[in-house]
Scaffold this motif. Structure first.
Motif, PDB file in Angstrom:
ATOM      1  N   UNK A  67       3.996  10.427 -24.806  1.00  0.00           N
ATOM      2  CA  UNK A  67       3.539   9.138 -24.285  1.00  0.00           C
ATOM      3  C   UNK A  67       2.081   9.260 -23.849  1.00  0.00           C
ATOM      4  N   UNK A  68       1.295   8.253 -24.157  1.00  0.00           N
ATOM      5  CA  UNK A  68      -0.124   8.298 -23.810  1.00  0.00           C
ATOM      6  C   UNK A  68      -0.371   8.366 -22.312  1.00  0.00           C
ATOM      7  N   UNK A  69       0.526   7.790 -21.518  1.00  0.00           N
ATOM      8  CA  UNK A  69       0.327   7.818 -20.065  1.00  0.00           C
ATOM      9  C   UNK A  69       0.851   9.117 -19.446  1.00  0.00           C
ATOM     10  N   UNK A  70       1.308  10.041 -20.300  1.00  0.00           N
ATOM     11  CA  UNK A  70       1.790  11.373 -19.910  1.00  0.00           C
ATOM     12  C   UNK A  70       3.046  11.323 -19.038  1.00  0.00           C
ATOM     13  N   UNK A  85      -1.476  24.923 -31.583  1.00  0.00           N
ATOM     14  CA  UNK A  85      -1.532  24.274 -32.898  1.00  0.00           C
ATOM     15  C   UNK A  85      -1.321  22.758 -32.813  1.00  0.00           C
ATOM     16  N   UNK A  86      -0.942  22.256 -31.648  1.00  0.00           N
ATOM     17  CA  UNK A  86      -0.754  20.817 -31.454  1.00  0.00           C
ATOM     18  C   UNK A  86      -1.845  20.204 -30.567  1.00  0.00           C
ATOM     19  N   UNK A  87      -2.660  21.040 -29.946  1.00  0.00           N
ATOM     20  CA  UNK A  87      -3.625  20.571 -28.946  1.00  0.00           C
ATOM     21  C   UNK A  87      -4.596  19.508 -29.467  1.00  0.00           C
ATOM     22  N   UNK A  88      -5.232  19.754 -30.585  1.00  0.00           N
ATOM     23  CA  UNK A  88      -6.247  18.819 -31.088  1.00  0.00           C
ATOM     24  C   UNK A  88      -5.640  17.443 -31.378  1.00  0.00           C
ATOM     25  N   UNK A  94      -3.991  11.121 -27.031  1.00  0.00           N
ATOM     26  CA  UNK A  94      -4.228  10.634 -25.669  1.00  0.00           C
ATOM     27  C   UNK A  94      -5.442   9.723 -25.598  1.00  0.00           C
ATOM     28  N   UNK A  95      -6.402   9.931 -26.501  1.00  0.00           N
ATOM     29  CA  UNK A  95      -7.606   9.086 -26.553  1.00  0.00           C
ATOM     30  C   UNK A  95      -7.386   7.816 -27.379  1.00  0.00           C
ATOM     31  N   UNK A  96      -6.196   7.656 -27.977  1.00  0.00           N
ATOM     32  CA  UNK A  96      -5.896   6.420 -28.695  1.00  0.00           C
ATOM     33  C   UNK A  96      -5.615   6.571 -30.178  1.00  0.00           C
TER      34      UNK A  96
END
Length: 105
Positions: A67-70, A85-88, A94-96
């Motif tokens: 979820x974008x709102x974490x 491997x999922x970070x980027x 999260x930025x949209x």
């Protein structure tokens, strides 16, 4: 995907990760961290706290899209560990940006 270990932990207190997960075409089986997870099916087997289980260990997990709102954990503000491997892709999400594979919806 957001993944949280449920076995052996109070509600939403287990460790959680943001991971790249591979699913079968039917989404009944997932592969992650060297594990094979199967979807919990049927009312008799359904557990409202987990939706997948490890076929080798029986450990139960909650798996869902991030979820974008974490607010990924339902009853906690605990932050998941983000796999390298999922970070980027997660930070872009999260930025949209859309999640990989969801660019068209």
């Amino acid at each position: 995907m957001y993944m949280q270990l449920k076995t052996g932990h109070d509600t939403d207190r287990g460790p959680a990760w943001i991971v790249r997960m591979r699913f079968t075409r039917t989404w009944r089986t997932a592969y992650v961290h060297g594990r094979t997870l199967r979807r919990v099916t049927g009312m008799a087997e359904a557990n409202f706290d987990s939706n997948f289980y490890d076929v080798e260990t029986g450990e139960e997990f909650w798996v869902s899209g991030p979820k974008r709102d974490r607010s990924d954990g339902r009853y906690t503000s605990q932050r998941p560990q983000v796999d390298e491997d999922a970070r980027e892709a997660y930070e872009a999400f999260l930025r949209g940006a859309p999640l990989p594979g969801r660019e068209t919806g």
